[in-house]
Write a protein that holds these residues in place. Structure first.
Motif, short mmCIF file in Angstrom:
data_model
loop_
_atom_site.label_atom_id
_atom_site.label_comp_id
_atom_site.label_asym_id
_atom_site.label_seq_id
_atom_site.Cartn_x
_atom_site.Cartn_y
_atom_site.Cartn_z
N TRP A 46 13.27 79.52 34.74
CA TRP A 46 13.73 78.15 34.92
C TRP A 46 15.25 78.10 34.82
O TRP A 46 15.90 77.49 35.66
CB TRP A 46 13.08 77.24 33.86
N HIS A 47 15.81 78.73 33.81
CA HIS A 47 17.26 78.70 33.59
C HIS A 47 18.02 79.35 34.74
O HIS A 47 18.99 78.77 35.25
CB HIS A 47 17.58 79.39 32.26
N LEU A 48 17.62 80.52 35.19
CA LEU A 48 18.36 81.17 36.27
C LEU A 48 18.28 80.34 37.54
O LEU A 48 19.24 80.28 38.31
CB LEU A 48 17.92 82.61 36.48
N THR A 49 17.15 79.67 37.74
CA THR A 49 17.01 78.81 38.92
C THR A 49 17.87 77.57 38.79
O THR A 49 18.52 77.14 39.76
CB THR A 49 15.54 78.44 39.13
N ARG A 50 17.90 76.99 37.59
CA ARG A 50 18.74 75.81 37.37
C ARG A 50 20.22 76.13 37.60
O ARG A 50 20.94 75.35 38.20
CB ARG A 50 18.54 75.26 35.94
N VAL A 51 20.67 77.29 37.13
CA VAL A 51 22.08 77.68 37.31
C VAL A 51 22.38 77.86 38.79
O VAL A 51 23.38 77.36 39.30
CB VAL A 51 22.42 78.94 36.49
N ILE A 65 18.56 70.40 44.05
CA ILE A 65 17.15 70.32 44.44
C ILE A 65 16.30 69.86 43.26
O ILE A 65 15.33 69.13 43.44
CB ILE A 65 16.69 71.68 45.01
N TRP A 66 16.68 70.25 42.07
CA TRP A 66 15.98 69.85 40.85
C TRP A 66 15.76 68.34 40.82
O TRP A 66 14.68 67.86 40.49
CB TRP A 66 16.79 70.32 39.64
N ILE A 67 16.79 67.61 41.22
CA ILE A 67 16.74 66.15 41.19
C ILE A 67 16.28 65.60 42.54
O ILE A 67 15.32 64.82 42.60
CB ILE A 67 18.12 65.58 40.79
N SER A 68 16.91 66.01 43.62
CA SER A 68 16.64 65.41 44.93
C SER A 68 15.23 65.69 45.45
O SER A 68 14.67 64.86 46.16
CB SER A 68 17.67 65.88 45.96
N ALA A 69 14.66 66.83 45.11
CA ALA A 69 13.32 67.17 45.59
C ALA A 69 12.24 66.86 44.55
O ALA A 69 11.07 67.20 44.76
CB ALA A 69 13.26 68.64 46.01
N GLY A 70 12.63 66.25 43.44
CA GLY A 70 11.64 65.80 42.46
C GLY A 70 11.10 66.86 41.50
O GLY A 70 10.13 66.61 40.79
N TRP A 71 11.75 68.02 41.44
CA TRP A 71 11.26 69.05 40.51
C TRP A 71 11.41 68.61 39.07
O TRP A 71 10.58 68.95 38.22
CB TRP A 71 11.98 70.38 40.77
N LEU A 103 4.42 76.69 39.69
CA LEU A 103 5.44 75.68 39.45
C LEU A 103 6.83 76.32 39.40
O LEU A 103 7.75 75.88 40.08
CB LEU A 103 5.15 74.91 38.16
N LEU A 104 6.96 77.36 38.60
CA LEU A 104 8.24 78.07 38.51
C LEU A 104 8.68 78.63 39.85
O LEU A 104 9.83 78.46 40.26
CB LEU A 104 8.13 79.23 37.51
N LEU A 105 7.77 79.31 40.53
CA LEU A 105 8.13 79.95 41.78
C LEU A 105 8.35 78.94 42.90
O LEU A 105 9.17 79.17 43.79
CB LEU A 105 7.06 80.97 42.18
N GLY A 106 7.67 77.81 42.85
CA GLY A 106 7.90 76.77 43.85
C GLY A 106 9.32 76.26 43.79
O GLY A 106 10.00 76.14 44.83
#
Length: 171
Positions: A46-51, A65-71, A103-106
Motif C-alpha cells: 500500500w505504501h509503495l503504491t501511495r508514494v 488515483i487513490w482519490i480520483s478513482a475511489g480507491w 484489492l492491493l494489486l488492483g
C-alpha cells in the motif's frame, strides 16, 4: 534504448516484484507481522503504491488515483486521503487492513499503468526539468522518477523477504 524505455523497464520490474510478493497470499498473511513493530506485507505494498501515486500525479499535474478513482473509499483506511504512509507508527501500520490481495494489486496496477503511460511519453530532454526547488540542488524529473523506483524496489524487496519468512513459518 532511450531514457523512456529504461524507465519503463524499471517500473515493469517494480510491478513484477510487487506481484511476486503478493500473488497467492490470503488476507491473514498480508496482515501478519513478525513482531509488534514490524511492517505488514499489506502496508508495504500500500505504501509503495501511495508514494508512486502521489509523486507521479504531482509530476503529471493530475489528481492521485487513490482519490480520483475511489480507491480511498474501497480501502476505508483511517487516514487523511493524502496520507502516503510516510512516518507511520506501528499502530498506523496495523490499521492498514485489506480484505484481499486483489484489492492491493488492483490499486497498484492502476497506478502502475498510469506511471508507465507517463514515462513512455517522455523524451530525454524532459528529464532535466526541475520539479522541486526545495532541495539543493533542485530535483529534476529524472531524479524524482529514479527516487520513486528506488523506494518502490526497496519496499517490494522487503515484502518479498517478509513473504518468505511468513510462508516458511506457517508451513
Amino acid at each position: 534504448m532511450n531514457s523512456s524505455d529504461l524507465l519503463t523497464d524499471a517500473f515493469q520490474r517494480v510491478s513484477e516484484s510487487v506481484h511476486s510478493a503478493v500473488n497467492g497470499l490470503d488476507a491473514p498473511t498480508l496482515l501478519a507481522r513478525v513482531d509488534d513493530e514490524s511492517n505488514t506485507l499489506a502496508w508495504l505494498i500500500w505504501h509503495l503504491t501511495r508514494v508512486q501515486d502521489d509523486h507521479v500525479a504531482e509530476l503529471m499535474g493530475t489528481d492521485q488515483i487513490w482519490i480520483s478513482a475511489g480507491w480511498v473509499d474501497r480501502f476505508r483506511l483511517p487516514f487523511a486521503p493524502e496520507d502516503t504512509g510516510y512516518r507511520h507508527s506501528s499502530d498506523d501500520v496495523a490499521a492498514v487492513v485489506v480484505s484481499s490481495p486483489e484489492l492491493l494489486l488492483g490499486y497498484f496496477d492502476e497506478v502502475h499503468e498510469r506511471t508507465v503511460h507517463f514515462v513512455r511519453g517522455l523524451d530525454d530532454g524532459d528529464l532535466d526539468r526541475v520539479v522541486d526547488e526545495k532541495w539543493d540542488p533542485p530535483v529534476t524529473l529524472g531524479v524524482r522518477l529514479v527516487s520513486v523506483i528506488a523506494d518502490d524496489q526497496q519496499h517490494a524487496g522487503q515484502a518479498a523477504f517478509l513473504r518468505g519468512v511468513l510462508l516458511r513459518s506457517h508451513g
